[in-house]
Scaffold this motif. Structure first.
Motif, PDB file in Angstrom:
ATOM      1  N   LYS A   1       0.831  -1.207   0.000  1.00  0.00           N
ATOM      2  CA  LYS A   1       0.000   0.000   0.000  1.00  0.00           C
ATOM      3  C   LYS A   1       0.861   1.251   0.000  1.00  0.00           C
ATOM      4  O   LYS A   1       0.603   2.208  -0.743  1.00  0.00           O
ATOM      5  CB  LYS A   1      -0.916  -0.013   1.222  1.00  0.00           C
ATOM      6  N   ASN A   2       1.895   1.245   0.873  1.00  0.00           N
ATOM      7  CA  ASN A   2       2.770   2.415   0.950  1.00  0.00           C
ATOM      8  C   ASN A   2       3.503   2.643  -0.369  1.00  0.00           C
ATOM      9  O   ASN A   2       3.638   3.786  -0.826  1.00  0.00           O
ATOM     10  CB  ASN A   2       3.779   2.236   2.085  1.00  0.00           C
TER      11      ASN A   2
ATOM     12  N   ARG B   1       2.492   1.719  -3.313  1.00  0.00           N
ATOM     13  CA  ARG B   1       1.544   2.188  -4.307  1.00  0.00           C
ATOM     14  C   ARG B   1       1.291   3.685  -4.153  1.00  0.00           C
ATOM     15  O   ARG B   1       1.225   4.433  -5.127  1.00  0.00           O
ATOM     16  CB  ARG B   1       0.238   1.409  -4.185  1.00  0.00           C
ATOM     17  N   LYS B   2       1.162   4.117  -2.885  1.00  0.00           N
ATOM     18  CA  LYS B   2       0.945   5.542  -2.647  1.00  0.00           C
ATOM     19  C   LYS B   2       2.146   6.363  -3.111  1.00  0.00           C
ATOM     20  O   LYS B   2       1.990   7.420  -3.730  1.00  0.00           O
ATOM     21  CB  LYS B   2       0.688   5.781  -1.164  1.00  0.00           C
ATOM     22  N   ARG B   3       3.341   5.863  -2.787  1.00  0.00           N
ATOM     23  CA  ARG B   3       4.538   6.604  -3.198  1.00  0.00           C
ATOM     24  C   ARG B   3       4.645   6.674  -4.720  1.00  0.00           C
ATOM     25  O   ARG B   3       5.005   7.710  -5.281  1.00  0.00           O
ATOM     26  CB  ARG B   3       5.788   5.934  -2.617  1.00  0.00           C
TER      27      ARG B   3
ATOM     28  N   GLU C   1       2.157   6.559  -6.819  1.00  0.00           N
ATOM     29  CA  GLU C   1       1.138   7.496  -7.303  1.00  0.00           C
ATOM     30  C   GLU C   1       1.590   8.935  -7.110  1.00  0.00           C
ATOM     31  O   GLU C   1       1.395   9.791  -7.979  1.00  0.00           O
ATOM     32  CB  GLU C   1      -0.177   7.243  -6.562  1.00  0.00           C
ATOM     33  N   GLU C   2       2.221   9.210  -5.930  1.00  0.00           N
ATOM     34  CA  GLU C   2       2.709  10.571  -5.682  1.00  0.00           C
ATOM     35  C   GLU C   2       3.817  10.938  -6.666  1.00  0.00           C
ATOM     36  O   GLU C   2       3.846  12.053  -7.196  1.00  0.00           O
ATOM     37  CB  GLU C   2       3.233  10.665  -4.251  1.00  0.00           C
TER      38      GLU C   2
END
Length: 650
Positions: free
Chosen positions: A433-434, A436-438, A440-441
């Motif tokens: 999850k982390n 994926r967020k990174r 995306e950012e």
């Protein structure tokens, strides 16, 4: 190494004894077959006829008698003869690389004689296992193949079958050679040669041994020993004549030897002999050997066209035979030769096929490894359960106590394992999850930077247009106004000059408007607009050739970006590169568009690109990044520039 392709299988061809090369042997066998009374006698004779016909290249007659053997085998209840009927079919399908059929019939033999006890039964089973090893070899499972072969060695020693024992040594050596384990390959082939010299083998069998030795020395680049082995082969070939399948292989290997020696004349002469031998005995293995040799000679001679055709033929053959790793290797050869021939579309197509086949082969091999691990695990578990049962029978009381302890340990271990797996699952899920967020950012930041760069480029473009309008058209109109305001000027001359200046201003205004958004791009699409752009830039000093293939309509946003990229590249080639000749290519393959701009300008040092202060290359890079593409520049001072861009449109 693709040249190893059918060395393994060809030695299987000679596993069973030959019955002479004269046609009288077949006539005699046919007469015996007709006169035979029992089904078992007919079966043995039909097997021999199938082999004799096959050795002579008549596969139709070979299969005719093979199916007769199979029908006779199904009528008998004797396991040995039932197995022999399947054996001949497994033999024929193995040689012809009919993988599914070969595997089926050879497994039938093993299953029928799973409780083999007599020497003849063990010989038939071992023969079938050798054929199965050949099947595994063909589909790339070399380790599995060599394991089966090594398992067969003590069986052949036990039943004192020197021929089968020696052929298996040859196949083990050939397989280790393909695995590039040259130490083991050398060990087994030397063991085979020593065994050959101590026993009375026919010349044709000796040819097979020394050909494998030739192949191993070729892989080790030991040309001196390779020539020694080739001379041995020639000696025995002179004894058996040209009617053997090995004749073409000998001349193919001789061709490789002269290619390694870079002797083009002798390699061509050897290739011609291989082609002659191929015409005498047309077999699948000989075709592979010949076209491999043809490719090597053409490659040495720099004949890229012939080399490409040979590689293409080998690729198609490997695809037909479901040899994926071999097909991948030859697809790469086709791509290389097509690139050298300037056929970049074919080069791109086959390089792509190489990647697809290679990825597929890696995945299949991984699945096979997983299946083998599972089989090993299940076998180990079965043996463990048997040991526990035997131990329980011997010591019931001790078993009971140990079982309690074992259950406790297993329970704790299982619980611990479960907790560890849950913890790992939680950690992996959180990290996923982390990450994926990174990602995306990072993606949003990258898109923002690209958008900002494009906006800055548009702002600079607006400033340039404003400057052009002010300095060019504005200055011209101001001059016209001053002339018209002069009361002392000649009215007729003043109107004439004002008209000329207005004509010039209108032309400059049209050029400015075309630079902002070409009219042909809006009306006729990308291909026509680029053609018009190239035509407009052609002059007495600059020649531009435009080529396109497969271009289709896209969104206006993507179309404008592609147009601007090509426009900027042409501007750079003319303005900075001082190019005289420019080639522009646009090729679309499905969602991918390949852009190539080659020029013969003065070029530049690509290592100094980071020091470039202009905005042209930056604008191009920004537009390529916006389209999620790739940009590569190949240039040297004085040698022109080649720009290749690959973008994806959906």
């Amino acid at each position: 190494m693709k040249k190893l392709l059918f060395q393994f299988i060809l030695t299987i061809l000679l596993l069973s004894p030959t019955y002479g090369q004269d046609t009288s042997a077949i006539d005699s066998l046919r007469n015996e077959f007709t006169a035979a009374k029992s089904d078992t006698a007919k079966l043995s004779l039909s097997n021999k006829l199938a082999r004799e016909y096959f050795i002579r290249g008549d596969s139709i007659s070979a299969f005719k008698y093979g199916y007769i053997s199979l029908a006779l085998a199904r009528k008998t209840k004797v396991p040995l003869y039932r197995a022999k009927g399947n054996q001949i079919m497994g033999y024929l399908h193995t040689i012809l690389i009919h993988m599914d059929s070969a595997k089926y019939y050879n497994n039938q033999v093993v299953q029928i004689l799973k409780s083999a006890t007599s020497a003849e039964e063990m010989r038939v089973v071992a023969y079938a296992k050798n054929n199965l090893a050949a099947n595994y070899h063909v589909i790339g499972q070399l380790k599995k193949a060599v394991e089966l072969l090594i398992e067969n060695l003590p069986i052949f020693e036990k039943i004192k079958d020197n021929r089968l024992y020696h052929v298996t040594l040859e196949n083990i050596a050939a397989t280790f050679n393909e695995l590039e384990d040259y130490e083991k390959a050398t060990f087994y082939i030397l063991k085979g040669i020593d065994f050959l010299n101590k026993n009375n083998f026919d010349p044709e069998h000796k040819i097979g041994t020394y050909l494998i030795g030739t192949l191993i020395t070729y892989g080790q680049n030991d040309l001196v020993l390779m020539k020694t082995y080739l001379d041995k082969v020639k000696l025995y070939l002179d004894q058996v004549g040209t009617s053997t399948l090995y004749s073409c292989r000998y001349y193919a290997y001789l061709t490789w030897y002269y290619v390694r020696k870079k002797d083009l004349k002798k390699s061509r002469a050897a290739l011609a002999q291989a082609e002659k031998a191929l015409k005498n005995l047309k077999s699948r293995t000989n075709y592979y050997d010949f076209y491999n040799s043809q490719y090597e000679v053409a490659y040495l001679a720099g004949d890229n066209k012939t080399a490409q055709q040979a590689a293409f033929t080998l690729y198609n053959m490997a695809k037909e035979d479901d040899r994926k790793s071999v097909a991948a290797s030859h697809a790469q050869d086709v791509a290389l030769m097509a690139s050298r021939n300037g056929d970049y579309k074919t080069a791109y197509t086959f390089q792509k096929r190489y990647s697809v086949i290679s990825d597929s082969t890696k995945y299949e091999n991984m699945e096979v490894e997983i299946q083998n691990l599972e089989i090993n695990y299940q076998t180990a578990e079965k043996e463990k359960r048997i040991a526990l049962l035997e131990n329980e029978q011997r010591e019931v009381v001790l078993k009971s106590k140990n079982q309690v302890l074992l259950n406790l340990v297993l329970g704790i271990g299982a619980l611990t394992f479960l907790l560890v797996m849950l913890f790992l699952f939680y950690v992996l899920r959180t990290n996923k999850k982390n990450n994926r967020k990174r990602l995306e950012e990072i993606g949003r930041d990258q898109e923002l930077k690209i958008s900002q760069a494009l906006l800055e480029g548009e702002d600079r473009e607006r400033i340039r247009i404003a400057r052009d309008l002010h300095d060019g058209i504005g200055g011209t109109l101001s001059g016209i106004k001053l002339k018209l305001s002069d009361p002392t000027a000649d009215r007729e001359l003043m109107v004439q000059k004002a008209n000329e200046q207005l004509h010039s201003a209108i032309g400059e205004l049209r050029r400015t408007a075309r630079g902002m958004m070409p009219e042909s791009l809006l009306k006729n699409g990308l291909e026509t607009a680029l053609h018009d752009l190239c035509t407009d830039l052609i002059s007495s000093e600059v020649q531009i050739e435009f080529q396109s293939s497969g271009l289709s309509d896209h969104s206006m946003n993507n179309t404008v970006h592609i147009y601007r990229i090509v426009q900027e590249l042409l501007t750079n080639a003319i303005k900075h590169g001082k190019a005289k000749n420019i080639l522009v290519q646009l090729i679309q393959e499905q969602d991918a568009i390949l852009i190539t701009v080659d020029d013969n300008g003065k070029g530049f040092d690509t290592g100094q690109m980071s020091n470039v202060t202009g905005i042209g290359l930056k604008n191009i890079q920004n537009r390529v990044d916006f389209l999620k593409g790739t940009l590569s520049i190949d240039s040297d001072p004085g040698n022109g520039t080649s720009v290749n861009i690959e973008i994806y449109v959906r």
